[in-house]
Design a protein around this motif. Structure first.
Motif, PDB file in Angstrom:
ATOM      1  N   GLU A  18      -9.730  36.406 -26.134  1.00  0.00           N
ATOM      2  CA  GLU A  18     -10.060  36.861 -24.775  1.00  0.00           C
ATOM      3  C   GLU A  18     -11.050  38.011 -24.808  1.00  0.00           C
ATOM      4  OE1 GLU A  18      -6.678  37.666 -22.317  1.00  0.00           O
ATOM      5  OE2 GLU A  18      -5.803  35.680 -22.644  1.00  0.00           O
ATOM      6  N   PHE A  19     -10.898  38.906 -25.772  1.00  0.00           N
ATOM      7  CA  PHE A  19     -11.826  40.033 -25.876  1.00  0.00           C
ATOM      8  C   PHE A  19     -13.232  39.536 -26.198  1.00  0.00           C
ATOM      9  CE2 PHE A  19     -13.919  43.631 -27.912  1.00  0.00           C
ATOM     10  CZ  PHE A  19     -13.596  44.668 -27.038  1.00  0.00           C
ATOM     11  N   ASN A  20     -13.305  38.545 -27.084  1.00  0.00           N
ATOM     12  CA  ASN A  20     -14.615  37.987 -27.439  1.00  0.00           C
ATOM     13  C   ASN A  20     -15.251  37.218 -26.280  1.00  0.00           C
ATOM     14  OD1 ASN A  20     -14.543  39.054 -30.005  1.00  0.00           O
ATOM     15  ND2 ASN A  20     -13.645  37.222 -30.912  1.00  0.00           N
ATOM     16  N   CYS A  21     -14.415  36.744 -25.343  1.00  0.00           N
ATOM     17  CA  CYS A  21     -14.938  36.036 -24.166  1.00  0.00           C
ATOM     18  C   CYS A  21     -15.410  37.003 -23.086  1.00  0.00           C
ATOM     19  CB  CYS A  21     -13.878  35.108 -23.590  1.00  0.00           C
ATOM     20  SG  CYS A  21     -13.587  33.680 -24.645  1.00  0.00           S
ATOM     21  N   GLY A  22     -15.191  38.299 -23.260  1.00  0.00           N
ATOM     22  CA  GLY A  22     -15.697  39.281 -22.308  1.00  0.00           C
ATOM     23  C   GLY A  22     -14.642  39.901 -21.412  1.00  0.00           C
ATOM     24  N   VAL A  23     -13.378  39.590 -21.600  1.00  0.00           N
ATOM     25  CA  VAL A  23     -12.326  40.212 -20.797  1.00  0.00           C
ATOM     26  C   VAL A  23     -12.160  41.643 -21.285  1.00  0.00           C
ATOM     27  CG1 VAL A  23      -9.912  40.043 -20.068  1.00  0.00           C
ATOM     28  CG2 VAL A  23     -11.199  37.965 -20.583  1.00  0.00           C
ATOM     29  N   SER A  24     -11.968  42.584 -20.353  1.00  0.00           N
ATOM     30  CA  SER A  24     -11.875  43.996 -20.732  1.00  0.00           C
ATOM     31  C   SER A  24     -10.544  44.280 -21.435  1.00  0.00           C
ATOM     32  CB  SER A  24     -12.004  44.898 -19.501  1.00  0.00           C
ATOM     33  OG  SER A  24     -10.845  44.789 -18.709  1.00  0.00           O
ATOM     34  N   ALA A  25     -10.554  45.323 -22.247  1.00  0.00           N
ATOM     35  CA  ALA A  25      -9.368  45.695 -23.015  1.00  0.00           C
ATOM     36  C   ALA A  25      -8.222  46.111 -22.089  1.00  0.00           C
ATOM     37  CB  ALA A  25      -9.700  46.814 -23.988  1.00  0.00           C
ATOM     38  N   SER A  26      -8.541  46.757 -20.974  1.00  0.00           N
ATOM     39  CA  SER A  26      -7.495  47.187 -20.031  1.00  0.00           C
ATOM     40  C   SER A  26      -6.801  45.987 -19.401  1.00  0.00           C
ATOM     41  CB  SER A  26      -8.107  48.051 -18.927  1.00  0.00           C
ATOM     42  OG  SER A  26      -8.703  49.191 -19.481  1.00  0.00           O
ATOM     43  N   GLU A  27      -7.556  44.972 -19.032  1.00  0.00           N
ATOM     44  CA  GLU A  27      -6.950  43.772 -18.438  1.00  0.00           C
ATOM     45  C   GLU A  27      -6.073  43.035 -19.453  1.00  0.00           C
ATOM     46  OE1 GLU A  27     -10.023  41.312 -16.802  1.00  0.00           O
ATOM     47  OE2 GLU A  27     -10.822  42.938 -15.557  1.00  0.00           O
ATOM     48  N   ILE A  28      -6.564  42.961 -20.680  1.00  0.00           N
ATOM     49  CA  ILE A  28      -5.772  42.301 -21.724  1.00  0.00           C
ATOM     50  C   ILE A  28      -4.481  43.072 -21.981  1.00  0.00           C
ATOM     51  CG2 ILE A  28      -5.754  41.643 -24.158  1.00  0.00           C
ATOM     52  CD1 ILE A  28      -8.789  41.249 -23.948  1.00  0.00           C
ATOM     53  N   ALA A  29      -4.581  44.403 -22.009  1.00  0.00           N
ATOM     54  CA  ALA A  29      -3.407  45.232 -22.263  1.00  0.00           C
ATOM     55  C   ALA A  29      -2.360  45.054 -21.166  1.00  0.00           C
ATOM     56  CB  ALA A  29      -3.819  46.696 -22.366  1.00  0.00           C
ATOM     57  N   LYS A  30      -2.798  44.970 -19.918  1.00  0.00           N
ATOM     58  CA  LYS A  30      -1.857  44.751 -18.819  1.00  0.00           C
ATOM     59  C   LYS A  30      -1.223  43.367 -18.921  1.00  0.00           C
ATOM     60  CE  LYS A  30      -4.057  47.756 -15.429  1.00  0.00           C
ATOM     61  NZ  LYS A  30      -4.858  47.816 -14.202  1.00  0.00           N
ATOM     62  N   LYS A  31      -2.014  42.375 -19.273  1.00  0.00           N
ATOM     63  CA  LYS A  31      -1.515  41.000 -19.348  1.00  0.00           C
ATOM     64  C   LYS A  31      -0.452  40.835 -20.441  1.00  0.00           C
ATOM     65  CE  LYS A  31      -3.166  36.269 -19.927  1.00  0.00           C
ATOM     66  NZ  LYS A  31      -4.341  35.423 -20.131  1.00  0.00           N
ATOM     67  N   TYR A  32      -0.659  41.480 -21.585  1.00  0.00           N
ATOM     68  CA  TYR A  32       0.264  41.307 -22.705  1.00  0.00           C
ATOM     69  C   TYR A  32       1.225  42.480 -22.878  1.00  0.00           C
ATOM     70  CZ  TYR A  32      -2.521  37.300 -23.926  1.00  0.00           C
ATOM     71  OH  TYR A  32      -3.142  36.088 -23.887  1.00  0.00           O
ATOM     72  N   ASN A  33       1.233  43.400 -21.918  1.00  0.00           N
ATOM     73  CA  ASN A  33       2.161  44.533 -21.903  1.00  0.00           C
ATOM     74  C   ASN A  33       2.056  45.347 -23.202  1.00  0.00           C
ATOM     75  OD1 ASN A  33       4.058  46.250 -20.865  1.00  0.00           O
ATOM     76  ND2 ASN A  33       5.802  45.000 -21.527  1.00  0.00           N
ATOM     77  N   CYS A  34       0.831  45.707 -23.546  1.00  0.00           N
ATOM     78  CA  CYS A  34       0.611  46.558 -24.708  1.00  0.00           C
ATOM     79  C   CYS A  34      -0.415  47.624 -24.343  1.00  0.00           C
ATOM     80  CB  CYS A  34       0.151  45.734 -25.910  1.00  0.00           C
ATOM     81  SG  CYS A  34      -1.435  44.925 -25.695  1.00  0.00           S
ATOM     82  N   ASP A  35      -0.659  48.533 -25.255  1.00  0.00           N
ATOM     83  CA  ASP A  35      -1.594  49.613 -24.997  1.00  0.00           C
ATOM     84  C   ASP A  35      -3.033  49.128 -25.187  1.00  0.00           C
ATOM     85  OD1 ASP A  35      -1.871  52.428 -24.381  1.00  0.00           O
ATOM     86  OD2 ASP A  35      -2.661  52.635 -26.420  1.00  0.00           O
ATOM     87  N   ARG A  36      -3.958  49.771 -24.490  1.00  0.00           N
ATOM     88  CA  ARG A  36      -5.367  49.424 -24.615  1.00  0.00           C
ATOM     89  C   ARG A  36      -5.865  49.685 -26.026  1.00  0.00           C
ATOM     90  NH1 ARG A  36      -9.536  52.869 -24.085  1.00  0.00           N
ATOM     91  NH2 ARG A  36      -8.132  54.433 -23.244  1.00  0.00           N
TER      92      ARG A  36
END
Length: 146
Positions: A18-36
């Motif tokens: 997802e990060f390589n596809c351009g999704v921001s680290a903050s959005e990924i962190a919220k989605k997977y319940n982890c820290d940025r």
């Protein structure tokens, strides 16, 4: 603050994709319940090692190497009646880093050796052996109904 459980390898791979596809680290962190910072750490680890699995070298290092393990096992194959203490003293004679008895037991267990007590053979004196032979010779030709 208590440590969270590790992310599964599949989850790590998804985060990196997802990060390589351009999704921001903050959005990924919220989605997977982890820290940025965890997201950035995973991406950086993937860039450096091309792997999202745990790297080797975690935990305490082994005192013995493969060659030492083979020597321990070989000594018990050759002399199965030896005690752990005698095997330990023989093994530690040539080493600068001493190994504990627990380590020797653990290496033997890893290689399929089992601990057992050898059955004691009855002590037969020469006099008793001669008496048994005479008894057997005396009764060998008699029938079972005598």
């Amino acid at each position: 603050m208590p440590k969270k459980a590790e992310l599964k390898i599949e989850t790590r791979a998804t985060i990196i994709a997802e990060f390589n596809c351009g999704v921001s680290a903050s959005e990924i962190a919220k989605k997977y319940n982890c820290d940025r910072r965890t997201v950035y750490y995973l991406v950086d680890k993937y860039k450096n090692h091309h792997n999202c699995e745990n790297l080797p070298g975690r935990g305490r290092k082994r005192v013995t190497n493969k060659k030492d393990d083979t020597l321990i096992c070989r000594s018990f194959k050759i002399y199965p009646r030896q005690t752990f203490k005698s095997a330990l003293s023989n093994f530690n004679d040539n080493r600068e880093n001493k190994v504990s008895m627990t380590t020797v037991r653990r290496r033997l267990k890893e290689n399929g050796f089992k601990s057992y007590v050898i059955r004691k053979q009855p002590y037969i004196t020469p006099k008793n052996r001669e008496a048994r032979l005479q008894f057997a010779l005396e009764y060998k030709d008699k029938s079972l109904e005598y």
